[in-house]
Design a protein around this motif. Sequence first.
Motif, PDB file in Angstrom:
ATOM      1  N   GLN A  65       0.922  -1.141   0.070  1.00  0.00           N
ATOM      2  CA  GLN A  65       0.102   0.165  -0.122  1.00  0.00           C
ATOM      3  C   GLN A  65       0.960   1.202  -0.007  1.00  0.00           C
ATOM      4  O   GLN A  65       0.754   2.236  -0.582  1.00  0.00           O
ATOM      5  N   THR A  66       1.840   1.378   0.747  1.00  0.00           N
ATOM      6  CA  THR A  66       2.981   2.376   0.711  1.00  0.00           C
ATOM      7  C   THR A  66       3.470   2.589  -0.587  1.00  0.00           C
ATOM      8  O   THR A  66       3.548   3.821  -1.089  1.00  0.00           O
ATOM      9  N   MET A  67       3.800   1.429  -1.387  1.00  0.00           N
ATOM     10  CA  MET A  67       4.418   1.754  -2.696  1.00  0.00           C
ATOM     11  C   MET A  67       3.400   2.245  -3.774  1.00  0.00           C
ATOM     12  O   MET A  67       3.805   2.991  -4.613  1.00  0.00           O
ATOM     13  N   ALA A  68       2.055   1.695  -3.583  1.00  0.00           N
ATOM     14  CA  ALA A  68       1.033   1.927  -4.492  1.00  0.00           C
ATOM     15  C   ALA A  68       0.899   3.505  -4.255  1.00  0.00           C
ATOM     16  O   ALA A  68       0.657   4.265  -5.119  1.00  0.00           O
ATOM     17  N   ALA A  69       0.976   3.942  -3.207  1.00  0.00           N
ATOM     18  CA  ALA A  69       0.593   5.201  -2.798  1.00  0.00           C
ATOM     19  C   ALA A  69       1.758   6.237  -3.342  1.00  0.00           C
ATOM     20  O   ALA A  69       1.402   7.422  -3.650  1.00  0.00           O
ATOM     21  N   SER A  70       2.700   5.652  -3.551  1.00  0.00           N
ATOM     22  CA  SER A  70       4.140   6.567  -3.915  1.00  0.00           C
ATOM     23  C   SER A  70       3.966   6.603  -5.610  1.00  0.00           C
ATOM     24  O   SER A  70       4.714   7.517  -6.126  1.00  0.00           O
ATOM     25  N   ILE A  71       3.268   5.877  -6.219  1.00  0.00           N
ATOM     26  CA  ILE A  71       3.242   5.923  -7.601  1.00  0.00           C
ATOM     27  C   ILE A  71       2.544   7.141  -8.195  1.00  0.00           C
ATOM     28  O   ILE A  71       1.245   7.243  -7.764  1.00  0.00           O
ATOM     29  N   ASP A  72       3.053   7.685  -9.075  1.00  0.00           N
ATOM     30  CA  ASP A  72       2.357   8.985  -9.697  1.00  0.00           C
ATOM     31  C   ASP A  72       2.661   9.277 -10.986  1.00  0.00           C
ATOM     32  O   ASP A  72       3.947   9.128 -11.635  1.00  0.00           O
ATOM     33  N   PRO A  73       2.032   9.707 -11.887  1.00  0.00           N
ATOM     34  CA  PRO A  73       2.375   9.933 -13.222  1.00  0.00           C
ATOM     35  C   PRO A  73       3.544  10.836 -13.446  1.00  0.00           C
ATOM     36  O   PRO A  73       4.311  10.623 -14.428  1.00  0.00           O
ATOM     37  N   GLY A  74       3.905  11.589 -12.488  1.00  0.00           N
ATOM     38  CA  GLY A  74       4.877  12.570 -12.678  1.00  0.00           C
ATOM     39  C   GLY A  74       6.285  12.033 -12.580  1.00  0.00           C
ATOM     40  O   GLY A  74       7.429  12.363 -12.942  1.00  0.00           O
ATOM     41  N   ILE A  75       6.542  10.796 -11.927  1.00  0.00           N
ATOM     42  CA  ILE A  75       7.603   9.956 -11.944  1.00  0.00           C
ATOM     43  C   ILE A  75       7.775   9.180 -12.936  1.00  0.00           C
ATOM     44  O   ILE A  75       8.875   8.391 -13.093  1.00  0.00           O
ATOM     45  N   MET A  76       6.970   8.952 -13.760  1.00  0.00           N
ATOM     46  CA  MET A  76       7.034   8.096 -14.949  1.00  0.00           C
ATOM     47  C   MET A  76       7.918   8.659 -16.019  1.00  0.00           C
ATOM     48  O   MET A  76       7.799   9.629 -16.438  1.00  0.00           O
ATOM     49  N   PRO A  77       9.001   7.949 -16.458  1.00  0.00           N
ATOM     50  CA  PRO A  77       9.991   8.589 -17.394  1.00  0.00           C
ATOM     51  C   PRO A  77       9.347   8.740 -18.749  1.00  0.00           C
ATOM     52  O   PRO A  77       9.959   9.718 -19.527  1.00  0.00           O
ATOM     53  N   VAL A  78       8.339   8.030 -19.135  1.00  0.00           N
ATOM     54  CA  VAL A  78       7.636   8.098 -20.864  1.00  0.00           C
ATOM     55  C   VAL A  78       6.407   8.026 -20.515  1.00  0.00           C
ATOM     56  O   VAL A  78       5.947   6.904 -19.973  1.00  0.00           O
ATOM     57  N   GLU A  79       5.687   8.581 -21.211  1.00  0.00           N
ATOM     58  CA  GLU A  79       4.232   8.663 -21.262  1.00  0.00           C
ATOM     59  C   GLU A  79       3.832   7.607 -22.449  1.00  0.00           C
ATOM     60  O   GLU A  79       4.549   7.662 -23.238  1.00  0.00           O
ATOM     61  N   GLY A  80       2.683   6.944 -22.227  1.00  0.00           N
ATOM     62  CA  GLY A  80       2.545   6.033 -23.326  1.00  0.00           C
ATOM     63  C   GLY A  80       1.474   4.872 -22.612  1.00  0.00           C
ATOM     64  O   GLY A  80       0.964   5.067 -21.443  1.00  0.00           O
ATOM     65  N   ASP A  81       1.456   3.763 -23.095  1.00  0.00           N
ATOM     66  CA  ASP A  81       0.747   2.798 -23.032  1.00  0.00           C
ATOM     67  C   ASP A  81       1.279   1.391 -23.033  1.00  0.00           C
ATOM     68  O   ASP A  81       0.753   0.519 -23.837  1.00  0.00           O
ATOM     69  N   ASP A  82       2.502   1.104 -22.344  1.00  0.00           N
ATOM     70  CA  ASP A  82       3.024  -0.248 -22.530  1.00  0.00           C
ATOM     71  C   ASP A  82       2.336  -1.218 -21.623  1.00  0.00           C
ATOM     72  O   ASP A  82       3.298  -1.957 -20.979  1.00  0.00           O
ATOM     73  N   LEU A  83       1.382  -1.766 -21.987  1.00  0.00           N
ATOM     74  CA  LEU A  83       0.860  -2.624 -21.212  1.00  0.00           C
ATOM     75  C   LEU A  83       1.397  -3.942 -21.470  1.00  0.00           C
ATOM     76  O   LEU A  83       1.494  -4.959 -20.605  1.00  0.00           O
TER      77      LEU A  83
END
Length: 207
Positions: A65-83
């Motif tokens: 839960q702590t790590m999930a709370a730290s995920i934010d779009p701003g920390i992702m290096p590249v925008e897109g949808d690499d599912l």
Amino acid sequence: AGLFILLRASPTLLARDLPPTRIERARIKIADLLEERSSAATGLIAYSGSAHLVLPLTRDNRLLQTMAASIDPGIMPVEGDDLAGAIRLAEAHFQRSGSAASVLVLADNATVPDGFNLALPVQILALAPPEAPLPPTHQSAAKALRARLTPLTHDNRDVRQIAARALSDYRSATGEDSDSRRHDSGLALLPLIALCQLIGFRKGWPA
């Protein structure tokens, strides 16, 4: 029953059509799912234009839960949808751990390349308002991945359904259901076996 949660961390998750925001609602659903699954092992991957391991399979739900709370779009290096990359990353970790498991995708948009193949059971939780129709991209991705698509609900019905499916996928992969049936059938023979043993120990019975 191992489960990798794949959370799409795109700027669109900051939209407020799922109050307070889509990504915050995703975190709430993750917390509810961890509680529903109790001590089952869960991993976490964040993806946007690239996929990144946040946590390998663990039973430490508080850390998850702590790590999930730290995920934010701003920390992702590249925008897109690499599912597809996120699924491959989960698959690689499952292979290394040797565990039977499945994948849950939390996303407001989901696309996979044509001809993408995988061996893992996949579920998709659509991060869209419960009253709105499911996004067409989710339906297309679910068809391509042979995935079960679950609409988001205001209560925990979606989470309970996902947890039950993850357990069912695990039992199917490990043959636990058939093993349980064979075990239960064997129990019915125990009284007869015990009776034969008692007869065998009667005084004077030849060894």
